[in-house]
Design an enzyme around this catalytic site. Structure first.
Site, short mmCIF file in Angstrom:
data_model
loop_
_atom_site.label_atom_id
_atom_site.label_comp_id
_atom_site.label_asym_id
_atom_site.label_seq_id
_atom_site.Cartn_x
_atom_site.Cartn_y
_atom_site.Cartn_z
N ASP A 186 -38.25 12.98 -26.40
CA ASP A 186 -39.61 13.50 -26.27
C ASP A 186 -39.89 13.73 -24.78
O ASP A 186 -39.69 12.80 -23.97
CB ASP A 186 -40.58 12.46 -26.87
CG ASP A 186 -41.97 13.02 -27.05
OD1 ASP A 186 -42.44 13.80 -26.19
OD2 ASP A 186 -42.60 12.66 -28.06
N TYR A 246 -54.47 25.71 -25.18
CA TYR A 246 -53.06 26.10 -24.96
C TYR A 246 -52.91 26.94 -23.70
O TYR A 246 -52.01 26.70 -22.88
CB TYR A 246 -52.55 26.88 -26.18
CG TYR A 246 -51.19 27.51 -25.99
CD1 TYR A 246 -50.04 26.74 -25.99
CD2 TYR A 246 -51.05 28.89 -25.83
CE1 TYR A 246 -48.77 27.32 -25.82
CE2 TYR A 246 -49.82 29.48 -25.67
CZ TYR A 246 -48.68 28.69 -25.66
OH TYR A 246 -47.44 29.27 -25.49
N ARG A 286 -59.04 35.32 -35.84
CA ARG A 286 -58.57 33.96 -35.55
C ARG A 286 -59.23 33.47 -34.27
O ARG A 286 -59.23 34.18 -33.27
CB ARG A 286 -57.05 33.98 -35.32
CG ARG A 286 -56.30 33.56 -36.53
CD ARG A 286 -54.89 33.17 -36.30
NE ARG A 286 -54.23 33.63 -35.09
CZ ARG A 286 -52.97 33.34 -34.82
NH1 ARG A 286 -52.28 32.61 -35.64
NH2 ARG A 286 -52.40 33.78 -33.72
N1 LIG Z 1 -43.05 32.59 -29.10
C1 LIG Z 1 -43.80 33.23 -28.22
O1 LIG Z 1 -44.21 34.39 -28.45
C2 LIG Z 1 -44.17 32.59 -26.91
C3 LIG Z 1 -45.03 33.29 -26.04
C4 LIG Z 1 -45.37 32.71 -24.81
C5 LIG Z 1 -44.83 31.48 -24.45
N2 LIG Z 1 -44.02 30.82 -25.32
C6 LIG Z 1 -43.48 29.52 -24.89
O2 LIG Z 1 -42.08 29.51 -25.13
C7 LIG Z 1 -41.64 28.20 -25.43
C8 LIG Z 1 -40.81 28.21 -26.70
O3 LIG Z 1 -41.63 28.65 -27.78
P1 LIG Z 1 -41.08 28.95 -29.25
O4 LIG Z 1 -41.79 30.13 -29.76
O5 LIG Z 1 -39.58 28.93 -29.22
O6 LIG Z 1 -41.64 27.67 -30.04
P2 LIG Z 1 -40.87 26.57 -30.92
O7 LIG Z 1 -41.94 25.73 -31.51
O8 LIG Z 1 -39.89 27.22 -31.81
O9 LIG Z 1 -40.09 25.76 -29.81
C9 LIG Z 1 -40.62 24.65 -29.12
C10 LIG Z 1 -39.59 23.55 -29.16
O10 LIG Z 1 -40.08 22.44 -28.42
C11 LIG Z 1 -39.83 21.26 -29.18
N3 LIG Z 1 -40.82 20.25 -28.79
C12 LIG Z 1 -42.16 20.24 -29.07
N4 LIG Z 1 -42.71 19.13 -28.59
C13 LIG Z 1 -41.74 18.44 -27.96
C14 LIG Z 1 -41.70 17.20 -27.27
N5 LIG Z 1 -42.80 16.43 -27.12
N6 LIG Z 1 -40.52 16.77 -26.76
C15 LIG Z 1 -39.38 17.51 -26.93
N7 LIG Z 1 -39.36 18.68 -27.59
C16 LIG Z 1 -40.52 19.14 -28.09
C17 LIG Z 1 -39.96 21.68 -30.62
O11 LIG Z 1 -39.32 20.81 -31.54
C18 LIG Z 1 -39.30 23.06 -30.58
O12 LIG Z 1 -37.91 22.98 -30.78
C19 LIG Z 1 -42.90 27.34 -25.50
O13 LIG Z 1 -43.06 26.67 -24.27
C20 LIG Z 1 -44.02 28.35 -25.70
O14 LIG Z 1 -45.24 27.88 -25.19
C21 LIG Z 1 -43.68 31.34 -26.53
#
Ligand SMILES: NC(=O)c1ccc[n+]([C@@H]2O[C@H](COP(=O)([O-])OP(=O)(O)OC[C@H]3O[C@@H](n4cnc5c(N)ncnc54)[C@H](O)[C@@H]3O)[C@@H](O)[C@H]2O)c1
Length: 313
Positions: free
Chosen positions: A57, A145, A272
């Site tokens: 974590d 967020y 939303r």
């Molecule tokens: N998907 C998008 O369009 C988007 C857009 C902007 C920014 N982001 C950023 O990109 C990153 C990845 O996003 P994603 O879409 O792959 O989401 P995701 O939820 O698939 O990936 C996040 C990962 O972080 C892990 N995680 C969460 N809390 C945790 C903790 N306390 N300790 C360790 N691991 C933890 C989760 O298990 C998951 O594997 C994030 O930081 C998100 O904010 C994503």
């Protein structure tokens, strides 16, 4: 970039990045730390024998300090990546997204990691009408967020200026592609639409569907991360990561129906909370400093996402 670690490496974007890193000739060791809260072991299944996967974590500093020993570059993807979830449970999301990011930076300094590349978000721009979004515009976060991600960017810049830790923040726009979990209520709109399409059902679009997004295929995001990890100009800086275009949700659904040869008119539901109306990136800074060029376009990315969803059913 010999030894690298991806926080959140079992997630949608993190697992694509892990695959990209495994293809780099100068990368010897790829590590992942993930608590598997939204990530899945399955996302890394066919590469698991080449990756060191640690269940941990990012709220736990000692875990990070131990794992970062000998690491050259950290890609910080772990977060609770959801606007609605951050409104429902702002304290938990703050602890993961802000305190967790602080822990990553502190452990990186303490273990002499050279560079941290951070997944920031276009959510930082909020609702200001001016388009396309440039990095020098005043941020306007409209959800917990967005505040968390903005705080992360500021911490990154401060750690570069105060401790010489090379930090790069990439403001991702709307990322889509394989392994984005369509079953999650917080999933990206495109994977939810694709999932409905393959089930032969129409989606419910929030609001009138005229809200627009700069959708970017996940492999383009992987490229941006690899460039950000290597660029000499990048430390201390922030870059937009989008395609530089804009597609409305109604257009997304129309395009999907065309590609699949079906006619399934969408229904419309309420807006939303916390959602921004329009979003489009100006990517000239990333082009100039990183040599970033999103090579996979919207339709091609959508086709690949649909193919992956079909194959994984
Ligand atoms: N998907 C998008 O369009 C988007 C857009 C902007 C920014 N982001 C950023 O990109 C990153 C990845 O996003 P994603 O879409 O792959 O989401 P995701 O939820 O698939 O990936 C996040 C990962 O972080 C892990 N995680 C969460 N809390 C945790 C903790 N306390 N300790 C360790 N691991 C933890 C989760 O298990 C998951 O594997 C994030 O930081 C998100 O904010 C994503």
């Amino acid at each position: 970039m010999r030894n690298v670690l991806v926080t959140g490496g079992a997630g949608f974007i993190g697992s694509a990045l892990v695959r990209g890193l495994l293809e780099q000739p100068d990368v010897r060791r790829v590590m992942v730390v993930d608590d598997f809260s939204t990530g899945h072991e399955d996302n890394l299944r066919e590469v698991a024998d080449r990756v060191e996967i640690h269940r941990g974590d990012i709220r736990n500093y000692a875990t990070l300090e131990r794992l970062f020993d000998g690491v050259h570059v950290v890609f910080h993807e772990a977060a609770i990546a959801s606007v609605p979830k951050s409104i429902e449970d702002p304290r938990l999301c703050h602890e993961v997204n802000v305190d967790g990011t602080f822990n990553v930076l502190q452990a990186a300094v303490d273990q002499k990691v050279r560079r941290v590349v951070f997944a920031a978000s276009a959510a930082a721009y909020g609702n200001a009408p001016e388009l396309p979004k440039r990095e020098d515009m005043l941020p306007d976060p409209r959800s917990p967020y967005a505040v968390h991600k903005l705080a992360g960017e500021m911490y990154l810049r401060t750690f570069w200026e105060s401790y010489g830790l090379e930090t790069v923040a990439l403001r991702y726009f709307n990322v889509f592609g394989p392994r984005q979990d369509p079953k999650s209520p917080y999933s990206g709109v495109l994977s939810i639409f694709a999932d409905r399409l393959l089930a032969g059902k129409a989606p419910t679009i929030h609001g009138d569907g005229e809200q627009s997004r700069d959708f970017i295929f996940v492999e383009n995001i992987v490229q941006a991360n690899l460039l950000a990890a290597r660029s000499e100009k990048a430390p201390g800086r922030l870059y937009n990561c989008g395609c530089g275009g804009r597609v409305t949700l109604n257009q997304v659904w129309d395009a999907m129906q065309r590609v699949a040869g079906v006619n399934l008119p969408a229904s419309h539901g309420p807006d939303r909370p916390g959602d921004v109306r329009h979003s489009q990136a100006d990517i000239s800074l990333a082009r100039r400093d990183l040599g970033f060029e999103p090579s996979i376009g919207f339709e091609q990315g959508m086709q690949r996402t649909l193919d992956w969803l079909r194959a994984s059913k």
